[in-house]
Structures are given as structure tokens and as C-alpha cells.
Design a protein around this motif. Structure first.
Motif, PDB file in Angstrom:
ATOM      1  N   GLU A  42       0.854  -1.264  -0.053  1.00  0.00           N
ATOM      2  CA  GLU A  42       0.012  -0.013  -0.088  1.00  0.00           C
ATOM      3  C   GLU A  42       0.906   1.394   0.004  1.00  0.00           C
ATOM      4  OE1 GLU A  42      -2.665   2.331   3.087  1.00  0.00           O
ATOM      5  OE2 GLU A  42      -2.911   0.140   3.238  1.00  0.00           O
ATOM      6  N   LYS A  43       2.052   1.246   0.772  1.00  0.00           N
ATOM      7  CA  LYS A  43       2.842   2.463   0.836  1.00  0.00           C
ATOM      8  C   LYS A  43       3.375   2.628  -0.444  1.00  0.00           C
ATOM      9  CE  LYS A  43       3.634   4.743   3.622  1.00  0.00           C
ATOM     10  NZ  LYS A  43       3.196   6.193   3.746  1.00  0.00           N
ATOM     11  N   PHE A  44       3.818   1.424  -0.897  1.00  0.00           N
ATOM     12  CA  PHE A  44       4.618   1.595  -2.164  1.00  0.00           C
ATOM     13  C   PHE A  44       3.640   2.304  -3.288  1.00  0.00           C
ATOM     14  CE2 PHE A  44       5.210  -0.360  -6.445  1.00  0.00           C
ATOM     15  CZ  PHE A  44       6.326   0.306  -6.944  1.00  0.00           C
ATOM     16  N   GLY A  45       2.384   1.881  -3.448  1.00  0.00           N
ATOM     17  CA  GLY A  45       1.342   2.228  -4.150  1.00  0.00           C
ATOM     18  C   GLY A  45       1.249   3.962  -3.965  1.00  0.00           C
ATOM     19  N   GLU A  46       1.053   4.561  -2.892  1.00  0.00           N
ATOM     20  CA  GLU A  46       0.928   5.606  -2.459  1.00  0.00           C
ATOM     21  C   GLU A  46       2.125   6.379  -3.037  1.00  0.00           C
ATOM     22  OE1 GLU A  46       0.576   5.898   1.564  1.00  0.00           O
ATOM     23  OE2 GLU A  46      -1.271   4.922   1.707  1.00  0.00           O
ATOM     24  N   GLU A  47       3.481   6.148  -2.924  1.00  0.00           N
ATOM     25  CA  GLU A  47       4.413   6.671  -3.391  1.00  0.00           C
ATOM     26  C   GLU A  47       4.732   6.837  -4.952  1.00  0.00           C
ATOM     27  OE1 GLU A  47       6.198   8.724  -1.582  1.00  0.00           O
ATOM     28  OE2 GLU A  47       5.449   7.880   0.467  1.00  0.00           O
ATOM     29  N   ALA A  48       4.355   5.528  -5.373  1.00  0.00           N
ATOM     30  CA  ALA A  48       4.067   5.563  -7.050  1.00  0.00           C
ATOM     31  C   ALA A  48       3.275   6.693  -7.336  1.00  0.00           C
ATOM     32  CB  ALA A  48       4.061   4.260  -7.475  1.00  0.00           C
ATOM     33  N   ILE A  49       2.134   6.724  -6.954  1.00  0.00           N
ATOM     34  CA  ILE A  49       0.997   7.548  -7.470  1.00  0.00           C
ATOM     35  C   ILE A  49       1.617   9.036  -6.949  1.00  0.00           C
ATOM     36  CG2 ILE A  49      -1.285   8.661  -6.759  1.00  0.00           C
ATOM     37  CD1 ILE A  49      -1.923   5.663  -6.278  1.00  0.00           C
ATOM     38  N   GLU A  50       2.292   9.376  -5.952  1.00  0.00           N
ATOM     39  CA  GLU A  50       2.964  10.657  -5.888  1.00  0.00           C
ATOM     40  C   GLU A  50       4.048  10.942  -6.718  1.00  0.00           C
ATOM     41  OE1 GLU A  50       3.952  10.934  -1.843  1.00  0.00           O
ATOM     42  OE2 GLU A  50       1.970  10.743  -1.173  1.00  0.00           O
ATOM     43  N   ALA A  51       4.849   9.903  -7.381  1.00  0.00           N
ATOM     44  CA  ALA A  51       5.689  10.311  -8.335  1.00  0.00           C
ATOM     45  C   ALA A  51       5.060  10.455  -9.684  1.00  0.00           C
ATOM     46  CB  ALA A  51       6.553   9.104  -8.353  1.00  0.00           C
ATOM     47  N   ILE A  52       3.956   9.938  -9.976  1.00  0.00           N
ATOM     48  CA  ILE A  52       3.182   9.984 -11.057  1.00  0.00           C
ATOM     49  C   ILE A  52       2.750  11.472 -11.180  1.00  0.00           C
ATOM     50  CG2 ILE A  52       1.121   9.481 -12.327  1.00  0.00           C
ATOM     51  CD1 ILE A  52       1.757   6.535 -11.224  1.00  0.00           C
ATOM     52  N   ILE A  53       2.148  12.001 -10.267  1.00  0.00           N
ATOM     53  CA  ILE A  53       1.575  13.245 -10.057  1.00  0.00           C
ATOM     54  C   ILE A  53       2.615  14.447 -10.444  1.00  0.00           C
ATOM     55  CG2 ILE A  53       0.775  14.857  -8.449  1.00  0.00           C
ATOM     56  CD1 ILE A  53      -1.119  12.674  -7.128  1.00  0.00           C
ATOM     57  N   GLU A  54       3.797  14.199  -9.738  1.00  0.00           N
ATOM     58  CA  GLU A  54       4.881  14.999 -10.036  1.00  0.00           C
ATOM     59  C   GLU A  54       5.441  14.932 -11.316  1.00  0.00           C
ATOM     60  OE1 GLU A  54       5.260  17.523  -8.002  1.00  0.00           O
ATOM     61  OE2 GLU A  54       4.195  16.569  -6.389  1.00  0.00           O
ATOM     62  N   ALA A  55       5.595  13.822 -12.022  1.00  0.00           N
ATOM     63  CA  ALA A  55       5.864  13.741 -13.334  1.00  0.00           C
ATOM     64  C   ALA A  55       4.848  14.270 -14.379  1.00  0.00           C
ATOM     65  CB  ALA A  55       5.975  12.280 -13.801  1.00  0.00           C
ATOM     66  N   VAL A  56       3.658  14.064 -13.966  1.00  0.00           N
ATOM     67  CA  VAL A  56       2.672  14.988 -14.714  1.00  0.00           C
ATOM     68  C   VAL A  56       2.947  16.673 -14.590  1.00  0.00           C
ATOM     69  CG1 VAL A  56       0.170  15.499 -15.228  1.00  0.00           C
ATOM     70  CG2 VAL A  56       1.153  12.838 -15.071  1.00  0.00           C
ATOM     71  N   LYS A  57       2.959  16.989 -13.407  1.00  0.00           N
ATOM     72  CA  LYS A  57       3.251  18.410 -13.205  1.00  0.00           C
ATOM     73  C   LYS A  57       4.385  19.080 -13.619  1.00  0.00           C
ATOM     74  CE  LYS A  57       2.258  19.585  -9.027  1.00  0.00           C
ATOM     75  NZ  LYS A  57       2.268  19.496  -7.475  1.00  0.00           N
ATOM     76  N   GLY A  58       5.242  18.150 -13.777  1.00  0.00           N
ATOM     77  CA  GLY A  58       6.605  18.619 -14.457  1.00  0.00           C
ATOM     78  C   GLY A  58       7.737  19.251 -13.340  1.00  0.00           C
ATOM     79  N   ASP A  59       7.286  19.040 -12.073  1.00  0.00           N
ATOM     80  CA  ASP A  59       8.353  19.550 -11.179  1.00  0.00           C
ATOM     81  C   ASP A  59       9.435  18.416 -10.793  1.00  0.00           C
ATOM     82  OD1 ASP A  59       9.453  20.248  -8.917  1.00  0.00           O
ATOM     83  OD2 ASP A  59       7.701  21.231  -7.899  1.00  0.00           O
ATOM     84  N   ARG A  60      10.428  18.903 -11.679  1.00  0.00           N
ATOM     85  CA  ARG A  60      11.608  17.927 -11.775  1.00  0.00           C
ATOM     86  C   ARG A  60      12.207  17.584 -10.097  1.00  0.00           C
ATOM     87  NH1 ARG A  60      17.044  17.194 -11.794  1.00  0.00           N
ATOM     88  NH2 ARG A  60      17.781  15.870 -13.394  1.00  0.00           N
ATOM     89  N   GLU A  61      12.304  18.809  -9.366  1.00  0.00           N
ATOM     90  CA  GLU A  61      12.833  18.645  -8.021  1.00  0.00           C
ATOM     91  C   GLU A  61      12.073  17.516  -7.234  1.00  0.00           C
ATOM     92  OE1 GLU A  61      13.767  21.253  -4.192  1.00  0.00           O
ATOM     93  OE2 GLU A  61      14.274  22.062  -6.220  1.00  0.00           O
ATOM     94  N   ARG A  62      10.659  17.987  -7.074  1.00  0.00           N
ATOM     95  CA  ARG A  62       9.662  17.008  -6.584  1.00  0.00           C
ATOM     96  C   ARG A  62       9.622  15.582  -7.091  1.00  0.00           C
ATOM     97  NH1 ARG A  62       8.646  16.945  -2.284  1.00  0.00           N
ATOM     98  NH2 ARG A  62       6.780  15.923  -2.356  1.00  0.00           N
ATOM     99  N   LEU A  63       9.712  15.366  -8.378  1.00  0.00           N
ATOM    100  CA  LEU A  63       9.590  14.119  -9.006  1.00  0.00           C
ATOM    101  C   LEU A  63      10.941  13.466  -8.522  1.00  0.00           C
ATOM    102  CD1 LEU A  63       8.787  11.907 -10.825  1.00  0.00           C
ATOM    103  CD2 LEU A  63       9.792  13.189 -12.680  1.00  0.00           C
ATOM    104  N   VAL A  64      12.013  13.797  -8.458  1.00  0.00           N
ATOM    105  CA  VAL A  64      13.309  13.303  -8.151  1.00  0.00           C
ATOM    106  C   VAL A  64      13.013  12.733  -6.517  1.00  0.00           C
ATOM    107  CG1 VAL A  64      15.788  13.571  -7.138  1.00  0.00           C
ATOM    108  CG2 VAL A  64      14.922  14.472  -9.594  1.00  0.00           C
ATOM    109  N   SER A  65      12.520  13.441  -5.669  1.00  0.00           N
ATOM    110  CA  SER A  65      12.092  13.235  -4.211  1.00  0.00           C
ATOM    111  C   SER A  65      11.197  12.248  -4.309  1.00  0.00           C
ATOM    112  CB  SER A  65      11.749  14.526  -3.473  1.00  0.00           C
ATOM    113  OG  SER A  65      11.419  14.183  -2.246  1.00  0.00           O
ATOM    114  N   GLU A  66      10.116  12.343  -4.995  1.00  0.00           N
ATOM    115  CA  GLU A  66       9.187  11.149  -5.018  1.00  0.00           C
ATOM    116  C   GLU A  66       9.614   9.817  -5.691  1.00  0.00           C
ATOM    117  OE1 GLU A  66       6.641  11.335  -3.167  1.00  0.00           O
ATOM    118  OE2 GLU A  66       6.493  13.314  -2.948  1.00  0.00           O
ATOM    119  N   ALA A  67      10.479  10.064  -6.432  1.00  0.00           N
ATOM    120  CA  ALA A  67      11.169   8.749  -7.109  1.00  0.00           C
ATOM    121  C   ALA A  67      11.957   8.086  -6.079  1.00  0.00           C
ATOM    122  CB  ALA A  67      11.952   9.073  -8.364  1.00  0.00           C
TER     123      ALA A  67
END
Length: 108
Positions: A42-67
Motif C-alpha cells: 500500500e505504501k509503495f502504491g501511494e509513493e508511486a502515485i505521488e511520483a506520477i503526479i509530480e511527473a505530470v506536473k513537471g516539477d523535476r525536484e519534486r519528481l526526484v524526491s518522490e522517485a
């Protein structure tokens, strides 16, 4: 023969493995693992979704953190089911040199 330096991902996987039997009160990783594989997934899924959101938003710094969070939680989820990073690397090695289309078709 000298050992090759390990990547941060390998060191993280080793730390997670070492915390598997630790007191949940002293380690976030041990706390997650104590909750069982389902909670780890469940926690992995939550984090993967957060990474997807940042990828779509285009915030590179946040994407790196969420990845980074996603990779950590993937390794915890794998550890909860006694799957190692080496197991995953072996599967990737097995697939190397094969077309992704061919590999996908072989799974049917």
C-alpha cells in the motif's frame, strides 16, 4: 580481487534487510515491515502515485524526491516478501537484449 563499489540502491537494500528484525519502535523500516507485506505494498502504491503526479506536473525536484521515496518503498515491499534486489537484477539480466514487445508477448 577487489569488490566493486556498491550503489546507493544496493546500500539501501542492505539497510532494509538489516532492519527486517529490528524493533519497530526504533526504525521506520522495521515499523513498515512489522505491519506486513500488504501495508508495505500500500505504501509503495501511494509513493508511486505521488511520483506520477509530480511527473505530470513537471516539477523535476519534486519528481526526484518522490522517485527516491518510491524506490525505497519498492525495496521495503520486496523485502516484506523475501525478494532481494539481486533477484530483480537477475530478472533484468535475463531480459536484457530482448525486445520489450517480444518479452511482453512471452508472458501470455
Amino acid at each position: 580481487m577487489t569488490a566493486l563499489p556498491q550503489t546507493g540502491l544496493h546500500r539501501l537494500a542492505q539497510t532494509i534487510a538489516a532492519r527486517k528484525g529490528a524493533d519497530p519502535g526504533t526504525s521506520w523500516t522495521a515499523k513498515l515491515l512489522a505491519k506486513g507485506p500488504e501495508k508495505c505494498a500500500e505504501k509503495f502504491g501511494e509513493e508511486a502515485i505521488e511520483a506520477i503526479i509530480e511527473a505530470v506536473k513537471g516539477d523535476r525536484e519534486r519528481l526526484v524526491s518522490e522517485a527516491a521515496d518510491t524506490l525505497y518503498h519498492l525495496l521495503v515491499m520486496l523485502a516484506a516478501r523475501d525478494v532481494t534486489l539481486a533477484d530483480v537484477e537477475n530478472e533484468l539480466d535475463r531480459r536484457e537484449g530482448r525486445s520489450g514487445i517480444e518479452e511482453k508477448a512471452s508472458r501470455k
